[in-house]
Design an enzyme around this catalytic site. Structure first.
Site, PDB file in Angstrom:
ATOM      1  CB  THR A 191      -0.853   0.099   1.335  1.00 48.50           C
ATOM      2  OG1 THR A 191      -1.542  -0.790   1.284  1.00 48.50           O
ATOM      3  CG2 THR A 191      -1.670   1.293   1.168  1.00 48.50           C
ATOM      4  CE  LYS A 224      -3.532  -2.284  -1.831  1.00 44.76           C
ATOM      5  NZ  LYS A 224      -2.457  -1.305  -2.013  1.00 44.76           N
ATOM      6  N   GLY A 277      -8.845   6.885   1.754  1.00 45.07           N
ATOM      7  CA  GLY A 277      -7.860   6.159   1.299  1.00 45.07           C
ATOM      8  C   GLY A 277      -7.151   5.600   2.142  1.00 45.07           C
ATOM      9  CB  SER A 337       4.597  -0.482   2.050  1.00 43.88           C
ATOM     10  OG  SER A 337       4.785  -1.110   2.596  1.00 43.88           O
ATOM     11  CB  ALA A 360       4.815   2.481  -8.520  1.00 44.07           C
ATOM     12  CB  CYS A 403       7.585   1.064  -2.728  1.00 47.15           C
ATOM     13  SG  CYS A 403       7.857   0.024  -1.597  1.00 47.15           S
ATOM     14  CB  THR A 409       4.229   0.941  -3.941  1.00 47.50           C
ATOM     15  OG1 THR A 409       3.532   1.480  -2.695  1.00 47.50           O
ATOM     16  CG2 THR A 409       3.284   1.842  -4.975  1.00 47.50           C
TER      17      THR A 409
END
Length: 188
Positions: free
Chosen positions: A13, A45, A59, A138, A169, A172, A175
């Site tokens: 997330t 989410k 969120g 995260s 993204a 991480c 993600t």
């Protein structure tokens, strides 16, 4: 024993929210991971709720079941205080901090009614972010840094949130780029 002890390695997330020019965009990725395994890549989410006819975008990061429990509680608080997101958020945070059952919930929320942008935590915090940008999860720090860097450009709130999540993204591993974005405008 915490859920991290029972279920080690749950990650995932990234939620980022940007407020700019009377609009707030909340974007979230779709990845849920268990250790090094992607369990789901298309989780949603970021959601829009409308208690009492007043739209609120939410969120969440953390345990999905815990987050849904908190969203239901927030809806109840908003029904009791229609159009008063800040008041409902403070009431939720107080309950979350003091209630024996709620105290064990492991999630964080970003909520907005188009005017207020708030982060709600289980520590009893209701935070208004500095610089009209916030992020959780995260990849939250990556998305936050990217959104802060883009905030002074001519991009609108949605474009900044999307690009910040794309950057997170790329960095991480918890993600992904499968995003849900909701935009909400403040009342005039």
């Amino acid at each position: 024993m915490t859920s991290a002890d029972k279920f080690p390695g749950w990650h995932g997330t990234t939620i980022v929210a940007v407020k700019k020019n009377g609009k707030i965009a909340v974007a979230g990725d779709g990845q849920v991971s268990l250790g090094q395994t992607v369990i789901k890549g298309s989780a949603r989410k970021v959601r829009r709720i409308s208690p009492g006819g007043h739209d609120v975008v939410c969120g969440f990061a953390g345990s999905t079941a815990d987050a849904f429990t908190l969203l239901e509680r927030l809806e109840t608080k908003l029904e009791a205080s229609p159009g008063q997101l800040q008041r409902a958020s403070v009431e939720l945070a107080k309950d979350w901090r003091m209630d024996k059952y709620l105290r064990n919930l492991e999630a964080m929320l970003i909520v907005s009614d188009g005017t207020d942008l708030l982060v709600i935590t289980g520590a009893g915090d209701v935070l208004e972010p500095e610089y009209d940008v916030t992020a959780i999860g995260s990849g939250g720090n990556y998305a936050l840094a990217a959104a802060r860097a883009l905030a002074d450009t001519d991009m609108d709130a949605e474009a900044i949130a999307r690009r910040a999540l794309e950057i997170a993204a790329e960095i991480c591993v918890y993600t992904n780029g499968n995003m849900t974005v909701e935009v909400i405008s403040g009342s005039a």
